[in-house]
Write an enzyme that holds these catalytic residues in place. Structure first.
Site, PDB file in Angstrom:
ATOM      1  N   ASP A  87       0.803  -1.157   0.050  1.00 42.96           N
ATOM      2  CA  ASP A  87      -0.058  -0.112  -0.063  1.00 42.96           C
ATOM      3  C   ASP A  87       0.904   1.232   0.099  1.00 42.96           C
ATOM      4  OD1 ASP A  87       0.825  -0.418   2.459  1.00 42.96           O
ATOM      5  OD2 ASP A  87      -1.214   0.131   3.405  1.00 42.96           O
ATOM      6  N   TYR A 105       3.033   4.739   0.809  1.00 41.55           N
ATOM      7  CA  TYR A 105       3.678   5.135   2.295  1.00 41.55           C
ATOM      8  C   TYR A 105       2.695   6.010   2.833  1.00 41.55           C
ATOM      9  CZ  TYR A 105       7.948   3.572  -0.233  1.00 41.55           C
ATOM     10  OH  TYR A 105       8.922   2.912  -0.845  1.00 41.55           O
ATOM     11  N   PHE A 163       6.445   1.339  -4.282  1.00 46.02           N
ATOM     12  CA  PHE A 163       7.955   1.361  -3.979  1.00 46.02           C
ATOM     13  C   PHE A 163       8.416   2.742  -4.261  1.00 46.02           C
ATOM     14  CE2 PHE A 163       7.805  -3.049  -4.350  1.00 46.02           C
ATOM     15  CZ  PHE A 163       8.172  -3.744  -3.325  1.00 46.02           C
ATOM     16  N   HIS A 215      11.610 -10.250   0.336  1.00 45.95           N
ATOM     17  CA  HIS A 215      11.243  -8.799   0.098  1.00 45.95           C
ATOM     18  C   HIS A 215      12.628  -7.763   0.481  1.00 45.95           C
ATOM     19  CE1 HIS A 215       9.442  -4.895   0.911  1.00 45.95           C
ATOM     20  NE2 HIS A 215       8.403  -5.057   0.262  1.00 45.95           N
TER      21      HIS A 215
END
Length: 222
Positions: free
Chosen positions: A60, A62, A73, A180
């Site tokens: 989701d 920031y 990202f 990740h």
């Protein structure tokens, strides 16, 4: 005003915009949320289905005001790199020898990288608060639509992305799965995975140009 947000024209016929978006928009109405109406569909607006060549899936936006710009990202150019993006750039430098000059990944999106989150809204300071609102159906539908155009390269970082798109990659698609890039997991298989060169090698084997991953650094240097 959420009622004034138009569906991205190239994607507007996805079932999500008829079945799910009206209810999500009603829940957002009257509340503060990020990245806000102007950027909520930025990933789809910058990368229409006929342009998608690579899929990178995030969770989701920031939750810090002024950071998110609607791309997974990615952050606004003036924002300091988040920790996961620092690790992405560190791996990129090891892989291809360069990385962007700031955290705005809009040039990836314009080059055909679909930078989609599984949730496209978040309240300030409350990461994950809208994760169960039904946004995830949009991600699966968008990827399935893009697959109708050409084989895709999937870069799936972490269990969330891998689970969210489970069953969609086909034999003709490239799938790169790793840990990740978060500081909590990057050393468990993200570092050393070399996704950027792998994707470009595959794209070129398909007769397509590679992604100029470090474009903003090259532009700044020039």
């Amino acid at each position: 005003m959420t009622e004034d947000i138009a569906s991205p024209r190239a994607w507007a016929d996805l079932p999500f915009f008829r079945q799910d978006w009206p209810g999500i928009a009603a829940r957002l109405r009257g509340h503060d949320w990020l990245p806000g109406p102007a950027r909520v569909f930025a990933a789809l607006e910058l990368t229409p289905p006929e342009n998608v060549r690579v899929v990178i899936l995030g969770q989701d936006p920031y939750p810090t005001p002024g950071h998110a710009n609607g791309l997974a990202f990615s952050v606004t150019p003036e924002t300091a790199l988040p920790r996961s993006l620092k690790n992405i750039y560190a791996e990129m430098r090891e892989d291809i020898g360069a990385a962007p000059a700031n955290g705005d990944l809009s040039h990836w999106a314009r080059a055909g990288v679909l930078l989609l989150n599984t949730s496209l809204s978040v309240p300030p300071g409350q990461a994950g608060a809208h994760a169960k609102w039904g946004w995830d159906r949009l991600a699966r539908q968008a990827v399935a639509r893009a697959q109708q155009v050409r084989p895709l390269a999937f870069i799936l970082w972490g269990g969330h992305a891998q689970k969210a798109l489970a069953g969609l990659p086909r034999p003709q698609d490239l799938v790169i799965e790793s840990a990740h890039p978060s500081p909590l997991s990057a050393r468990r298989g993200f570092f050393g995975s070399r996704p950027f060169s792998q994707v470009n090698d595959w794209l070129q084997a398909q007769g397509q140009p590679g992604i100029d991953w470090a474009l903003s650094e090259t532009a700044a240097a020039g």
